[in-house]
Design a protein around this motif. Sequence first.
Motif, PDB file in Angstrom:
ATOM      1  N   TYR A  90       0.844  -1.191   0.000  1.00 22.22           N
ATOM      2  CA  TYR A  90       0.000   0.000   0.000  1.00 22.22           C
ATOM      3  C   TYR A  90       0.881   1.244   0.000  1.00 22.22           C
ATOM      4  O   TYR A  90       1.949   1.261   0.619  1.00 22.22           O
ATOM      5  N   GLU A  91       0.413   2.271  -0.670  1.00 26.04           N
ATOM      6  CA  GLU A  91       1.129   3.543  -0.704  1.00 26.04           C
ATOM      7  C   GLU A  91       0.416   4.539   0.203  1.00 26.04           C
ATOM      8  O   GLU A  91      -0.808   4.620   0.213  1.00 26.04           O
ATOM      9  N   TYR A  92       1.208   5.284   0.963  1.00 29.84           N
ATOM     10  CA  TYR A  92       0.683   6.285   1.881  1.00 29.84           C
ATOM     11  C   TYR A  92       1.351   7.622   1.613  1.00 29.84           C
ATOM     12  O   TYR A  92       2.498   7.683   1.159  1.00 29.84           O
ATOM     13  N   GLU A 149       5.805   3.340   1.038  1.00 29.22           N
ATOM     14  CA  GLU A 149       5.044   2.122   0.794  1.00 29.22           C
ATOM     15  C   GLU A 149       5.106   1.240   2.031  1.00 29.22           C
ATOM     16  O   GLU A 149       6.110   1.240   2.746  1.00 29.22           O
ATOM     17  N   VAL A 155      -5.457   0.349   8.819  1.00 28.32           N
ATOM     18  CA  VAL A 155      -4.829   1.403   8.018  1.00 28.32           C
ATOM     19  C   VAL A 155      -3.854   2.176   8.903  1.00 28.32           C
ATOM     20  O   VAL A 155      -4.154   2.471  10.063  1.00 28.32           O
ATOM     21  N   LYS A 201      -4.145   6.905   2.650  1.00 28.11           N
ATOM     22  CA  LYS A 201      -3.802   5.829   1.715  1.00 28.11           C
ATOM     23  C   LYS A 201      -4.007   6.344   0.302  1.00 28.11           C
ATOM     24  O   LYS A 201      -5.038   6.934  -0.017  1.00 28.11           O
TER      25      LYS A 201
END
Length: 84
Positions: free
Chosen positions: A4-6, A16, A25, A39
């Motif tokens: 996941y990219e934040y 990531e 999350v 996110k």
Amino acid sequence: MPIYEYVCRACEHEFEALQKMSDPVLTDCPECKAVELAKKVSAAGFRLKGGGWYETDFKSGGKKKNLAGDSASSGAAPTSSSSD
């Protein structure tokens, strides 16, 4: 496990994270420690390429391939003639 990219809304730090889908999350930025993480929406890391279900079932642009290999395009069973 998906990646996941934040992005932090406070300091704009992007990173990531490798997480399970069931993991919560992330909320805390690892750089500035602010509770401002969001996110990002990003593309999947794989590509449907070559033959297979996508090629034969979902790709548009003409006739579907006949997987049975016969020349009948109507879907009817091929008939055979026998000479007695």
